[in-house]
Design a protein around this motif. Sequence first.
Motif, PDB file in Angstrom:
ATOM      1  N   UNK A   1       0.836  -1.205   0.000  1.00  0.00           N
ATOM      2  CA  UNK A   1       0.000   0.000   0.000  1.00  0.00           C
ATOM      3  C   UNK A   1       0.868   1.251   0.000  1.00  0.00           C
ATOM      4  N   UNK A   2       0.649   2.126  -0.958  1.00  0.00           N
ATOM      5  CA  UNK A   2       1.507   3.302  -1.110  1.00  0.00           C
ATOM      6  C   UNK A   2       1.382   4.269   0.060  1.00  0.00           C
ATOM      7  N   UNK A   3       0.373   4.047   0.902  1.00  0.00           N
ATOM      8  CA  UNK A   3       0.224   4.924   2.065  1.00  0.00           C
ATOM      9  C   UNK A   3       1.453   4.892   2.964  1.00  0.00           C
ATOM     10  N   UNK A   4       2.188   3.754   2.934  1.00  0.00           N
ATOM     11  CA  UNK A   4       3.340   3.647   3.821  1.00  0.00           C
ATOM     12  C   UNK A   4       4.418   4.665   3.467  1.00  0.00           C
ATOM     13  N   UNK A   5       4.461   5.074   2.180  1.00  0.00           N
ATOM     14  CA  UNK A   5       5.472   6.041   1.750  1.00  0.00           C
ATOM     15  C   UNK A   5       5.076   7.479   2.060  1.00  0.00           C
ATOM     16  N   UNK A   6       3.824   7.678   2.518  1.00  0.00           N
ATOM     17  CA  UNK A   6       3.407   9.033   2.887  1.00  0.00           C
ATOM     18  C   UNK A   6       4.060   9.495   4.174  1.00  0.00           C
ATOM     19  N   UNK A   7       4.526   8.540   4.961  1.00  0.00           N
ATOM     20  CA  UNK A   7       5.235   8.888   6.182  1.00  0.00           C
ATOM     21  C   UNK A   7       6.607   9.455   5.830  1.00  0.00           C
ATOM     22  N   UNK A   8       6.892  10.649   6.273  1.00  0.00           N
ATOM     23  CA  UNK A   8       8.199  11.261   5.993  1.00  0.00           C
ATOM     24  C   UNK A   8       9.331  10.428   6.575  1.00  0.00           C
ATOM     25  N   UNK A   9       9.094   9.852   7.742  1.00  0.00           N
ATOM     26  CA  UNK A   9      10.161   9.082   8.369  1.00  0.00           C
ATOM     27  C   UNK A   9      10.421   7.762   7.647  1.00  0.00           C
ATOM     28  N   UNK A  10       9.365   7.107   7.155  1.00  0.00           N
ATOM     29  CA  UNK A  10       9.566   5.864   6.416  1.00  0.00           C
ATOM     30  C   UNK A  10      10.302   6.126   5.108  1.00  0.00           C
ATOM     31  N   UNK A  11       9.797   7.066   4.316  1.00  0.00           N
ATOM     32  CA  UNK A  11      10.418   7.341   3.019  1.00  0.00           C
ATOM     33  C   UNK A  11      11.790   7.988   3.188  1.00  0.00           C
ATOM     34  N   UNK A  12      11.913   8.929   4.116  1.00  0.00           N
ATOM     35  CA  UNK A  12      13.197   9.602   4.321  1.00  0.00           C
ATOM     36  C   UNK A  12      14.262   8.679   4.870  1.00  0.00           C
ATOM     37  N   UNK A  13      13.890   7.824   5.830  1.00  0.00           N
ATOM     38  CA  UNK A  13      14.875   6.903   6.407  1.00  0.00           C
ATOM     39  C   UNK A  13      15.341   5.881   5.380  1.00  0.00           C
ATOM     40  N   UNK A  14      14.435   5.421   4.529  1.00  0.00           N
ATOM     41  CA  UNK A  14      14.835   4.470   3.495  1.00  0.00           C
ATOM     42  C   UNK A  14      15.777   5.108   2.482  1.00  0.00           C
ATOM     43  N   UNK A  15      15.513   6.357   2.102  1.00  0.00           N
ATOM     44  CA  UNK A  15      16.409   7.047   1.171  1.00  0.00           C
ATOM     45  C   UNK A  15      17.767   7.295   1.822  1.00  0.00           C
ATOM     46  N   UNK A  16      17.764   7.756   3.077  1.00  0.00           N
ATOM     47  CA  UNK A  16      19.029   7.990   3.772  1.00  0.00           C
ATOM     48  C   UNK A  16      19.813   6.692   3.926  1.00  0.00           C
ATOM     49  N   UNK A  17      19.104   5.593   4.188  1.00  0.00           N
ATOM     50  CA  UNK A  17      19.798   4.308   4.319  1.00  0.00           C
ATOM     51  C   UNK A  17      20.391   3.865   2.994  1.00  0.00           C
ATOM     52  N   UNK A  18      19.666   4.057   1.896  1.00  0.00           N
ATOM     53  CA  UNK A  18      20.177   3.699   0.581  1.00  0.00           C
ATOM     54  C   UNK A  18      21.523   4.368   0.332  1.00  0.00           C
ATOM     55  N   UNK A  19      21.616   5.666   0.637  1.00  0.00           N
ATOM     56  CA  UNK A  19      22.853   6.421   0.441  1.00  0.00           C
ATOM     57  C   UNK A  19      23.934   5.981   1.427  1.00  0.00           C
ATOM     58  N   UNK A  20      23.543   5.789   2.679  1.00  0.00           N
ATOM     59  CA  UNK A  20      24.518   5.451   3.720  1.00  0.00           C
ATOM     60  C   UNK A  20      25.130   4.071   3.503  1.00  0.00           C
ATOM     61  N   UNK A  21      24.285   3.075   3.227  1.00  0.00           N
ATOM     62  CA  UNK A  21      24.797   1.717   3.030  1.00  0.00           C
ATOM     63  C   UNK A  21      25.665   1.652   1.779  1.00  0.00           C
ATOM     64  N   UNK A  22      25.268   2.379   0.727  1.00  0.00           N
ATOM     65  CA  UNK A  22      26.103   2.436  -0.466  1.00  0.00           C
ATOM     66  C   UNK A  22      27.494   2.956  -0.154  1.00  0.00           C
ATOM     67  N   UNK A  23      27.563   3.960   0.711  1.00  0.00           N
ATOM     68  CA  UNK A  23      28.859   4.512   1.095  1.00  0.00           C
ATOM     69  C   UNK A  23      29.619   3.591   2.038  1.00  0.00           C
ATOM     70  N   UNK A  24      28.907   2.984   2.994  1.00  0.00           N
ATOM     71  CA  UNK A  24      29.574   2.157   3.993  1.00  0.00           C
ATOM     72  C   UNK A  24      30.153   0.878   3.400  1.00  0.00           C
ATOM     73  N   UNK A  25      29.559   0.398   2.304  1.00  0.00           N
ATOM     74  CA  UNK A  25      30.133  -0.773   1.664  1.00  0.00           C
ATOM     75  C   UNK A  25      31.526  -0.474   1.135  1.00  0.00           C
ATOM     76  N   UNK A  26      31.785   0.792   0.830  1.00  0.00           N
ATOM     77  CA  UNK A  26      33.140   1.147   0.397  1.00  0.00           C
ATOM     78  C   UNK A  26      34.135   0.922   1.521  1.00  0.00           C
TER      79      UNK A  26
END
Length: 484
Positions: A259-284
Motif C-alpha cells: 500500500x503506497x500509504x506507507x510512503x506518505x510517512x516522511x520518516x519511512x520514506x526519508x529513512x529508506x532514502x538515507x539508508x540507501x545512500x549510507x549503506x552504499x557509502x559504507x560498503x566502500x
Amino acid sequence: MSQSPPLKSRPLALAVLSTAMLMTILDGSIVTVAMPAIQKDLDFSPAGLSWIVNAYLIAFGGLLLLAGRLGDLIGRKTMFLAGNAVFTGASLLAGAASSPGLLIAARFLQGVGSAMASAVVLGILVTLFTGPAERARAIAVLSFTGAAGASIGQVLGGVLTDALDWHWIFLINLPIGAATVALAVTVLPADRGLGLRSGADVIGAVLVTAGLMLGIYTVVKAEGHGWLSGHTLGLGALSLVLLAGFVLRQATAATPLMPLRILRSRNVSGANLAQLLTIGAMFSFQIIVALYMQTVLGYNALETGLAMLPAAVTIGGVSLFVAARLMGRFGARAVLLAGLAMLVGATLLLTRVPADADYVTDLLPVMLLIAGGGLVLPALTTLGMSGAGADDAGLASGLFNTTQQIGGALGVAVLSTLAASRTEHLLAEGEPRAAALTGGYSLAFAVSAGLLVAAFAVSLVVLRRPATPEPATAPAAEPSRAEV
C-alpha cells in the motif's frame, strides 16, 4: 492478533531474532575469504566465481519486499520459521556441493531463506518492544549483531578455511539454524496474519520481484559490461519499467502488495532514502578497505579480518551501549546526524591514506571514528519503523531491508567501477601499481563521503522526531494484546 510472550521471555526472543540476523549477515561476508579455495576445489571460472556472491544477493534483495508483505498476511512467525528452515537446508546443500552449478543454486536458495526470515525480523521486534526506550535498546542489540556479523564473517571464514576446509563455512549454519528454529517455536509470539485475501497481489508480486532481481543483476554485471553498454542500459531500462508498473499497480489494485500509504510517512520514506545512500557509502569501507589492505599493503585474509576488528568492536559497542541512551535523551534524528558527521570524517581520512600506510597511525584512527555507524544504524532503523502501523510492520521491515540490499549492491558496483577506472588511468600514466590502486581507492572514498553528505542532507530536511505512540493507536503497547 497475537499473544505476546511473557516479559521474561522477551530477551530470549530478541536473542533468537539477533541470531537469525547474524547468520544472514555473516553468510554474506564469510564466503569472500574462502572464494580462492572454492575456485581451486570446484574449478570455477573467474567469471563464474562472482556468482557465489551474486546468486545470494539477487535472491535476497529481490525477495525482501514480497517476503515482508507475505509475513503480514500469513503471519510473521510462520514466515520467520519457514525462512530459517529454508536457509538451513540450503546451507547443507552448499556445504555438500560438488560442482559450481550446485553451489550457485544452493547460494540462491540461501538468499531466498534469508529474505523470508530477515524481512519480518524488524516487524516482530517492534511489536515485541513497544516502549520507545525498550525498543531503542532492542534495535541497538540488532544493530550490534549486524556490525559484528560482517567482521566476524571475515575472520571466521579465514579460520574455518585454513583449519578445516571451505565446506565448513556453510555447514556451521546447521546447528545454529536448527537451534534458532527450535527456540523460535516457543519464544516468539503466535500470530494469525491478515490473510492472503487482504493483500495477495500476484501481479504486483511478479512485477516487483522481477524488477528488483533484474535491477540487482544489472548492477552486479555492470562492472564487466560497462555502465553505458547496451546490456546495462537495456536491462536497466527494463528493470525501471517493471518497477514503474509495480507502482502503478499498487495505486490501482484492490488489495495491493505494498500500500503506497506507507510512503506518505516522511520518516519511512526519508529513512529508506538515507539508508540507501549510507549503506552504499559504507560498503566502500567494508569492501574497498579490505581490498586496499590485501592488494596494496599485502595483508592476507585473516590479517585483514583482524585489522578490521576494531571497527566492528567500536560500531558494536556504540550501538549496544551508547546509541539507545543518546536517542532517549536527544532523539533518533539528532543521533543520526551526529553519526553521519562522524562517518563523513572517517571517509575523508581514508582519501588521504598512502600506499605505504602504517596501520596504527593511518588506519586505526579511521577504525575508531567509524564508530559513527553504531549511531547511524539504530537511529535509521528507529525512524524507518516509526511511521508504520501494526498491520504494515512486516512490509516496513521488508522495505527497509530491501533498500539496504539495493544500497549495498549499488555501492559495491559503482564504487568498484570508479576505483578500477581510476587505477587503469593512473597505470597508463606510468604510476606504480600500489600507487595506482591507492589512487583508485581514494576516489571511491571521496565519492563515499559525497554519498554520506547527501544522506545527512536528506536526514536534516526530511526526517522528523517520531512521536510517542498513544495506547489508543498502538494496541501492541499491552503485552497481552500485542499484534505481530
